[in-house]
Design a protein around this motif. Structure first.
Motif, PDB file in Angstrom:
ATOM      1  N   VAL A   1       0.829  -1.213   0.000  1.00 58.04           N
ATOM      2  CA  VAL A   1       0.000   0.000   0.000  1.00 58.04           C
ATOM      3  C   VAL A   1       0.861   1.259   0.000  1.00 58.04           C
ATOM      4  CG1 VAL A   1      -2.023  -1.132   1.003  1.00 58.04           C
ATOM      5  CG2 VAL A   1      -0.392   0.011   2.507  1.00 58.04           C
ATOM      6  N   ASN A   2       1.983   1.240   0.701  1.00 57.66           N
ATOM      7  CA  ASN A   2       2.864   2.417   0.717  1.00 57.66           C
ATOM      8  C   ASN A   2       3.547   2.630  -0.630  1.00 57.66           C
ATOM      9  OD1 ASN A   2       3.207   3.923   3.441  1.00 57.66           O
ATOM     10  ND2 ASN A   2       2.909   1.769   3.984  1.00 57.66           N
ATOM     11  N   ILE A   3       3.959   1.553  -1.278  1.00 53.53           N
ATOM     12  CA  ILE A   3       4.564   1.673  -2.606  1.00 53.53           C
ATOM     13  C   ILE A   3       3.556   2.243  -3.597  1.00 53.53           C
ATOM     14  CG2 ILE A   3       5.422   0.325  -4.573  1.00 53.53           C
ATOM     15  CD1 ILE A   3       6.697  -1.584  -2.425  1.00 53.53           C
ATOM     16  N   ILE A   4       2.339   1.715  -3.563  1.00 55.87           N
ATOM     17  CA  ILE A   4       1.287   2.201  -4.468  1.00 55.87           C
ATOM     18  C   ILE A   4       1.058   3.691  -4.247  1.00 55.87           C
ATOM     19  CG2 ILE A   4      -1.196   2.068  -4.973  1.00 55.87           C
ATOM     20  CD1 ILE A   4      -0.904  -1.018  -4.325  1.00 55.87           C
ATOM     21  N   MET A   5       0.901   4.095  -2.985  1.00 51.74           N
ATOM     22  CA  MET A   5       0.657   5.510  -2.694  1.00 51.74           C
ATOM     23  C   MET A   5       1.816   6.381  -3.183  1.00 51.74           C
ATOM     24  SD  MET A   5      -0.055   7.511   0.890  1.00 51.74           S
ATOM     25  CE  MET A   5       1.663   7.462   1.402  1.00 51.74           C
ATOM     26  N   LYS A   6       3.034   5.996  -2.893  1.00 54.02           N
ATOM     27  CA  LYS A   6       4.195   6.814  -3.273  1.00 54.02           C
ATOM     28  C   LYS A   6       4.343   6.909  -4.790  1.00 54.02           C
ATOM     29  CE  LYS A   6       6.690   6.147   1.021  1.00 54.02           C
ATOM     30  NZ  LYS A   6       7.826   5.532   1.703  1.00 54.02           N
ATOM     31  N   ASP A   7       4.074   5.805  -5.501  1.00 51.07           N
ATOM     32  CA  ASP A   7       4.148   5.850  -6.962  1.00 51.07           C
ATOM     33  C   ASP A   7       3.085   6.783  -7.546  1.00 51.07           C
ATOM     34  OD1 ASP A   7       6.325   4.139  -7.075  1.00 51.07           O
ATOM     35  OD2 ASP A   7       5.128   2.353  -7.540  1.00 51.07           O
ATOM     36  N   LEU A   8       1.886   6.760  -6.961  1.00 51.25           N
ATOM     37  CA  LEU A   8       0.818   7.639  -7.458  1.00 51.25           C
ATOM     38  C   LEU A   8       1.086   9.101  -7.109  1.00 51.25           C
ATOM     39  CD1 LEU A   8      -2.276   5.355  -6.837  1.00 51.25           C
ATOM     40  CD2 LEU A   8      -1.245   5.979  -9.044  1.00 51.25           C
ATOM     41  N   ILE A   9       1.696   9.354  -5.959  1.00 47.11           N
ATOM     42  CA  ILE A   9       2.088  10.725  -5.619  1.00 47.11           C
ATOM     43  C   ILE A   9       3.110  11.226  -6.630  1.00 47.11           C
ATOM     44  CG2 ILE A   9       3.338  12.157  -3.947  1.00 47.11           C
ATOM     45  CD1 ILE A   9       1.986  10.426  -1.734  1.00 47.11           C
TER      46      ILE A   9
END
Length: 156
Positions: free
Chosen positions: A99-107
């Motif tokens: 979930v953190n990787i997904i969020m950071k990539d989308l940011i």
């Protein structure tokens, strides 16, 4: 009046043959210009078929990934998001990492005003894990929204 095809030149995946990546592939993410930048509004995605691998055992983990964001200038294109999430299928990462990787990539892709990602993972060994992460643009009302939403977790 703008046509639906305005901004088509920003996208390279939509409308073409789907090619699935075999491992984590953030480079497949594509964004397009938000036509309503003056409005605050939510965009929500639910991916009920998310799969990743346990980095220790190699066993598959299944989840519904919930992504909610308030866009600014850029928005994520949904087919590229689907291909990106599918790229986790053979990727070894703990639930919290996913979930953190997904969020950071989308940011990195969009620089949204606000974003949150929830992973609703199916139980393994009798325990389900629901990691939640969020971000609000620093120095804005969205930073305060992030603090409020995190403090009120769980979100469901």
């Amino acid at each position: 009046m703008a046509s639906i095809r305005d901004g088509e030149n920003e996208l390279s995946i939509l409308g073409r043959k789907t090619e699935y990546r075999q491992d984590y592939a953030p480079e497949v993410l594509e964004a397009f210009t938000n036509k309503h930048q003056g409005n605050d509004y939510w965009v929500r995605f639910h991916c009920p078929e998310f799969t990743s691998l346990c980095p220790i055992t190699g066993q598959p983990d299944y989840a519904t990934i919930h992504i909610s964001y308030i866009p600014d200038v850029k928005m994520v294109e949904s087919k590229s998001l689907k291909l990106y999430l599918f790229s986790f299928r053979n990727h070894g990462a703990f639930h919290e990492d996913c979930v953190n990787i997904i969020m950071k990539d989308l940011i990195e892709l969009m620089n949204p005003r606000y974003i949150e990602v929830l992973g609703d993972f199916t139980p393994r060994g009798g325990i389900s894990i629901l990691p939640f992460c969020n971000y609000g643009r620093l120095g804005t009302k969205y930073e305060e929204l992030a603090s409020q939403r995190l403090a009120s977790y769980p979100v469901r």
